[in-house]
Design a protein around this motif. Structure first.
Motif, mmCIF file in Angstrom:
data_model
loop_
_atom_site.group_PDB
_atom_site.id
_atom_site.type_symbol
_atom_site.label_atom_id
_atom_site.label_comp_id
_atom_site.label_asym_id
_atom_site.label_seq_id
_atom_site.Cartn_x
_atom_site.Cartn_y
_atom_site.Cartn_z
ATOM 1 N N TYR A 32 0.820 -1.205 0.000
ATOM 2 C CA TYR A 32 0.000 0.000 0.000
ATOM 3 C C TYR A 32 0.860 1.264 0.000
ATOM 4 O O TYR A 32 0.542 2.246 -0.671
ATOM 5 C CB TYR A 32 -0.979 0.008 1.172
ATOM 6 N N ARG A 33 1.966 1.252 0.741
ATOM 7 C CA ARG A 33 2.874 2.406 0.731
ATOM 8 C C ARG A 33 3.477 2.600 -0.662
ATOM 9 O O ARG A 33 3.590 3.733 -1.144
ATOM 10 C CB ARG A 33 3.977 2.245 1.775
ATOM 11 N N SER A 34 3.842 1.512 -1.321
ATOM 12 C CA SER A 34 4.405 1.594 -2.671
ATOM 13 C C SER A 34 3.380 2.134 -3.659
ATOM 14 O O SER A 34 3.711 2.961 -4.517
ATOM 15 C CB SER A 34 4.885 0.215 -3.145
ATOM 16 N N ILE A 35 2.143 1.676 -3.549
ATOM 17 C CA ILE A 35 1.080 2.162 -4.433
ATOM 18 C C ILE A 35 0.852 3.648 -4.201
ATOM 19 O O ILE A 35 0.738 4.429 -5.163
ATOM 20 C CB ILE A 35 -0.214 1.358 -4.230
ATOM 21 N N ASP A 36 0.783 4.065 -2.937
ATOM 22 C CA ASP A 36 0.596 5.482 -2.621
ATOM 23 C C ASP A 36 1.720 6.322 -3.221
ATOM 24 O O ASP A 36 1.471 7.385 -3.799
ATOM 25 C CB ASP A 36 0.523 5.710 -1.114
ATOM 26 N N ALA A 37 2.956 5.858 -3.088
ATOM 27 C CA ALA A 37 4.103 6.611 -3.612
ATOM 28 C C ALA A 37 4.051 6.677 -5.140
ATOM 29 O O ALA A 37 4.316 7.728 -5.730
ATOM 30 C CB ALA A 37 5.414 5.961 -3.147
ATOM 31 N N ALA A 38 3.694 5.582 -5.788
ATOM 32 C CA ALA A 38 3.635 5.561 -7.253
ATOM 33 C C ALA A 38 2.495 6.424 -7.785
ATOM 34 O O ALA A 38 2.597 6.986 -8.872
ATOM 35 C CB ALA A 38 3.478 4.122 -7.750
ATOM 36 N N ALA A 39 1.414 6.544 -7.031
ATOM 37 C CA ALA A 39 0.247 7.303 -7.483
ATOM 38 C C ALA A 39 0.367 8.796 -7.203
ATOM 39 O O ALA A 39 -0.361 9.588 -7.802
ATOM 40 C CB ALA A 39 -1.009 6.761 -6.803
ATOM 41 N N GLU A 40 1.300 9.171 -6.351
ATOM 42 C CA GLU A 40 1.414 10.580 -5.963
ATOM 43 C C GLU A 40 1.675 11.464 -7.183
ATOM 44 O O GLU A 40 2.560 11.194 -7.996
ATOM 45 C CB GLU A 40 2.548 10.751 -4.952
ATOM 46 N N GLY A 41 0.836 12.484 -7.327
ATOM 47 C CA GLY A 41 0.991 13.434 -8.419
ATOM 48 C C GLY A 41 0.450 12.961 -9.754
ATOM 49 O O GLY A 41 0.604 13.639 -10.760
ATOM 50 N N ARG A 42 -0.187 11.815 -9.802
ATOM 51 C CA ARG A 42 -0.712 11.263 -11.055
ATOM 52 C C ARG A 42 -2.199 11.568 -11.192
ATOM 53 O O ARG A 42 -2.894 11.792 -10.211
ATOM 54 C CB ARG A 42 -0.514 9.757 -11.093
ATOM 55 N N ASP A 43 -2.679 11.526 -12.418
ATOM 56 C CA ASP A 43 -4.105 11.694 -12.703
ATOM 57 C C ASP A 43 -4.800 10.369 -12.400
ATOM 58 O O ASP A 43 -4.809 9.457 -13.226
ATOM 59 C CB ASP A 43 -4.310 12.101 -14.155
ATOM 60 N N LEU A 44 -5.358 10.255 -11.216
ATOM 61 C CA LEU A 44 -5.942 8.982 -10.794
ATOM 62 C C LEU A 44 -7.229 8.659 -11.538
ATOM 63 O O LEU A 44 -7.549 7.489 -11.740
ATOM 64 C CB LEU A 44 -6.167 8.987 -9.283
ATOM 65 N N GLU A 45 -7.976 9.657 -11.970
ATOM 66 C CA GLU A 45 -9.203 9.376 -12.731
ATOM 67 C C GLU A 45 -8.869 8.642 -14.017
ATOM 68 O O GLU A 45 -9.589 7.726 -14.422
ATOM 69 C CB GLU A 45 -9.975 10.657 -13.010
ATOM 70 N N GLN A 46 -7.791 9.024 -14.669
ATOM 71 C CA GLN A 46 -7.362 8.337 -15.888
ATOM 72 C C GLN A 46 -6.958 6.893 -15.559
ATOM 73 O O GLN A 46 -7.325 5.957 -16.271
ATOM 74 C CB GLN A 46 -6.196 9.084 -16.524
ATOM 75 N N LEU A 47 -6.244 6.717 -14.477
ATOM 76 C CA LEU A 47 -5.844 5.379 -14.045
ATOM 77 C C LEU A 47 -7.062 4.523 -13.695
ATOM 78 O O LEU A 47 -7.155 3.366 -14.095
ATOM 79 C CB LEU A 47 -4.896 5.461 -12.843
ATOM 80 N N PHE A 48 -8.010 5.111 -12.957
ATOM 81 C CA PHE A 48 -9.221 4.371 -12.592
ATOM 82 C C PHE A 48 -9.991 3.947 -13.827
ATOM 83 O O PHE A 48 -10.525 2.839 -13.893
ATOM 84 C CB PHE A 48 -10.119 5.203 -11.680
ATOM 85 N N GLY A 49 -10.078 4.822 -14.823
ATOM 86 C CA GLY A 49 -10.761 4.483 -16.067
ATOM 87 C C GLY A 49 -10.110 3.286 -16.747
ATOM 88 O O GLY A 49 -10.794 2.379 -17.224
ATOM 89 N N PHE A 50 -8.780 3.290 -16.797
ATOM 90 C CA PHE A 50 -8.051 2.162 -17.380
ATOM 91 C C PHE A 50 -8.336 0.876 -16.606
ATOM 92 O O PHE A 50 -8.636 -0.163 -17.198
ATOM 93 C CB PHE A 50 -6.544 2.439 -17.384
#
Length: 70
Positions: A32-50
């Motif tokens: 979970y810490r790794s996922i949080d770090a990788a997602a920081e500053g990213r467009d999560l809506e685009q990721l969620f759509g994918f």
């Protein structure tokens, strides 16, 4: 409630199971810490759509669609 109920059972882990449970918890926390770090500053809506499109035809994706639809 009766103090004795035949339907009631208590389960417990043996020491090896408890140790493995603690190891799994640590691995999950690290993930979970790794996922949080990788997602920081990213467009999560685009990721969620994918991700939704990726699982759309799977049972988990169908269940997610049912939970998120109005």
């Amino acid at each position: 409630m009766a103090t004795h109920d035949r339907r009631h059972i208590e389960l417990s882990l043996i020491p090896d199971g408890a140790r493995l449970g603690q190891e799994i918890t640590k691995i999950e926390d690290d993930l979970y810490r790794s996922i949080d770090a990788a997602a920081e500053g990213r467009d999560l809506e685009q990721l969620f759509g994918f991700l939704r499109a990726f699982v759309a035809d799977l049972p988990a994706g169908q269940a997610l669609a049912r939970r998120t639809s109005p």
